[in-house]
Design an enzyme around this catalytic site. Structure first.
Site, PDB file in Angstrom:
ATOM      1  N   GLN A  32       0.791  -1.139   0.086  1.00 16.13           N
ATOM      2  CA  GLN A  32      -0.016   0.044  -0.036  1.00 16.13           C
ATOM      3  C   GLN A  32       0.922   1.347   0.051  1.00 16.13           C
ATOM      4  O   GLN A  32       1.891   1.034   0.458  1.00 16.13           O
ATOM      5  CB  GLN A  32      -0.848   0.018   1.299  1.00 16.13           C
ATOM      6  CG  GLN A  32      -0.258   0.039   2.640  1.00 16.13           C
ATOM      7  CD  GLN A  32      -1.406  -0.199   3.637  1.00 16.13           C
ATOM      8  OE1 GLN A  32      -2.286  -1.213   3.440  1.00 16.13           O
ATOM      9  NE2 GLN A  32      -1.521   0.604   4.609  1.00 16.13           N
ATOM     10  N   GLY A  33       0.245   2.389  -0.502  1.00 20.83           N
ATOM     11  CA  GLY A  33       1.073   3.610  -0.619  1.00 20.83           C
ATOM     12  C   GLY A  33      -0.094   4.523  -0.533  1.00 20.83           C
ATOM     13  O   GLY A  33      -1.281   4.583  -0.595  1.00 20.83           O
ATOM     14  N   TYR A  34       0.506   5.888   0.124  1.00 22.47           N
ATOM     15  CA  TYR A  34      -0.437   6.936   0.241  1.00 22.47           C
ATOM     16  C   TYR A  34      -0.246   7.907  -0.596  1.00 22.47           C
ATOM     17  O   TYR A  34       0.968   8.534  -0.966  1.00 22.47           O
ATOM     18  CB  TYR A  34      -0.041   7.328   1.898  1.00 22.47           C
ATOM     19  CG  TYR A  34      -0.519   6.278   2.581  1.00 22.47           C
ATOM     20  CD1 TYR A  34      -1.858   6.451   3.316  1.00 22.47           C
ATOM     21  CD2 TYR A  34       0.245   5.208   3.044  1.00 22.47           C
ATOM     22  CE1 TYR A  34      -2.013   5.126   3.905  1.00 22.47           C
ATOM     23  CE2 TYR A  34      -0.051   4.142   3.779  1.00 22.47           C
ATOM     24  CZ  TYR A  34      -1.173   4.296   4.433  1.00 22.47           C
ATOM     25  OH  TYR A  34      -1.732   3.104   5.094  1.00 22.47           O
ATOM     26  N   VAL A  35      -1.232   8.651  -1.232  1.00 28.23           N
ATOM     27  CA  VAL A  35      -1.369   9.643  -1.967  1.00 28.23           C
ATOM     28  C   VAL A  35      -1.159  11.015  -1.252  1.00 28.23           C
ATOM     29  O   VAL A  35      -0.282  11.899  -1.528  1.00 28.23           O
ATOM     30  CB  VAL A  35      -2.443   9.695  -2.846  1.00 28.23           C
ATOM     31  CG1 VAL A  35      -2.363  11.051  -3.780  1.00 28.23           C
ATOM     32  CG2 VAL A  35      -2.836   8.590  -3.652  1.00 28.23           C
TER      33      VAL A  35
END
Length: 166
Positions: A32-35
């Site tokens: 997962q990654g965060y914008v």
């Protein structure tokens, strides 16, 4: 792509004092990654879990948070993924149930976050969350400690370690 689901997430999060037997649990790889950036008032996350792709919006909060999630396709995920550079994490999520039937999600982090292990338990109400007695294998309750939120871990790494993730 599916319609957005809106829910209130009521969840407690703990460090893990002793791992349960992982072979007895269902496992899925998660990236997962965060914008959104640290300090933003909401959290916008991309997640791939076991071959499915999601875009999730979460509000600020501790025990109780608003959450809206939509399933997206792989092409949409890959188009947005570069926007998360420097704010990513990977883990294996194990799903199981305690002897009383209460479900839990155990996250074993990899990469620079290893050997961090967290366990989360979701509840139907804040009252049920407050009444929960964790089993002995659970460690310290970090529900209200923002440093253990996945977004903070992706931005800053494991609390107490001198290196910054990125």
């Amino acid at each position: 792509m599916t319609d957005a689901t809106e829910a209130v997430e009521i969840e407690r999060k703990f460090l893990v004092a002793q791992l349960p037997v992982l072979e007895e649990l269902k496992a899925k790889p998660v990236r997962q990654g965060y914008v959104t950036q640290a300090g933003d008032s909401v959290e916008l996350r991309l997640r791939e879990k076991g071959g499915a792709f999601f875009l999730t919006l979460k509000s600020e909060g501790g025990l109780v948070r608003m959450e809206r999630e939509i399933e997206i396709d792989a092409a949409q995920f890959e188009a947005l993924w570069p926007a998360t550079e420097g704010r990513r994490l990977e883990k294996t999520r194990y799903v199981g149930a305690l002897p009383d039937g209460t479900g839990f999600e155990l996250d074993v982090f990899t990469g620079t976050l290893a050997p961090l292990v967290l366990v989360e338990v979701e509840f139907d109400s804040a009252e049920a969350a407050g009444a929960f007695t964790p089993p002995d294998w659970f460690g310290a309750d970090v529900t209200e400690d923002r440093r253990y939120r996945n977004r903070a871990l992706a931005d800053d790494g494991v609390p107490g370690r001198p290196e910054r993730r990125g």
